[in-house]
Design an enzyme around this catalytic site. Sequence first.
Site, PDB file in Angstrom:
ATOM      1  N   GLN A  93      -5.264   1.264  -3.768  1.00 12.72           N
ATOM      2  CA  GLN A  93      -6.062   0.251  -3.078  1.00 12.72           C
ATOM      3  C   GLN A  93      -5.964  -1.076  -3.811  1.00 12.72           C
ATOM      4  OE1 GLN A  93      -9.953   1.463  -1.897  1.00 12.72           O
ATOM      5  NE2 GLN A  93     -10.414  -0.516  -1.021  1.00 12.72           N
ATOM      6  N   PHE A  94      -5.028  -1.922  -3.362  1.00 12.17           N
ATOM      7  CA  PHE A  94      -4.796  -3.207  -4.022  1.00 12.17           C
ATOM      8  C   PHE A  94      -6.003  -4.130  -3.930  1.00 12.17           C
ATOM      9  CE2 PHE A  94      -3.641  -4.274   0.303  1.00 12.17           C
ATOM     10  CZ  PHE A  94      -4.015  -5.611   0.434  1.00 12.17           C
ATOM     11  N   THR A  95      -6.882  -3.918  -2.950  1.00 18.05           N
ATOM     12  CA  THR A  95      -8.028  -4.808  -2.771  1.00 18.05           C
ATOM     13  C   THR A  95      -9.044  -4.699  -3.913  1.00 18.05           C
ATOM     14  OG1 THR A  95      -9.178  -3.207  -1.374  1.00 18.05           O
ATOM     15  CG2 THR A  95      -7.801  -4.862  -0.262  1.00 18.05           C
TER      16      THR A  95
END
Length: 150
Positions: free
Chosen positions: A78-80
Site C-alpha cells: 500500500q504505497f498510500t
Amino acid sequence: MRIVVQRVSEASVTVAGKITGEIGKGLMVLLGIEDADTDEDIRWLSGKITGLRIFDDENGVMNLGIKEAGGDILLVSQFTLHASTKKGNRPSYIKAAKPDISIPMYEKMIAQLEMDLGKKIATGIFGADMKVRLLNDGPVTICIDSKNKE
C-alpha cells in the site's frame, strides 16, 4: 518502511472478483515502501510483526505472539502509507518507492515473514486494484515505521 498491523478474526484480498489471499485469525499487514528502505528494514519489521504480543492468553491478556496464537498473516502492499498531506488537500506520494524498487522489496518481505513465521503467508497482488475485507479483532491496530523504530 511503514506498516499498519491489524489483529483480525478474518481477512481477505480480492482482485477482479477472485480471492488472491485470505486468512482466519491472525494479522493483516499493510506495507508501504520508500526508496531509502533496505534489507535491514525488512528484517527489523518482520521481527516486530512476528514478535508483537497482541493476542490474548488464557487470562484474556494480550501476551501472545502470532506463532503462539497459531495465527496467519495477510500482507498487502500500500504505497498510500507514504502520503504527505503537508501542503493542500491532495496527498503527494513522492516518498513512495517506484515499482522497480518496491516490487523486489515486497517480495523480500514476503520471504522474510514466511521464514520468521515458519509457514506461508497470504498476499494481495502488487499494484493491483485490490478489495480488502477484514474483521478487526479488538480492535487492535498498530502503526510502525522502521525509520523511527516505533
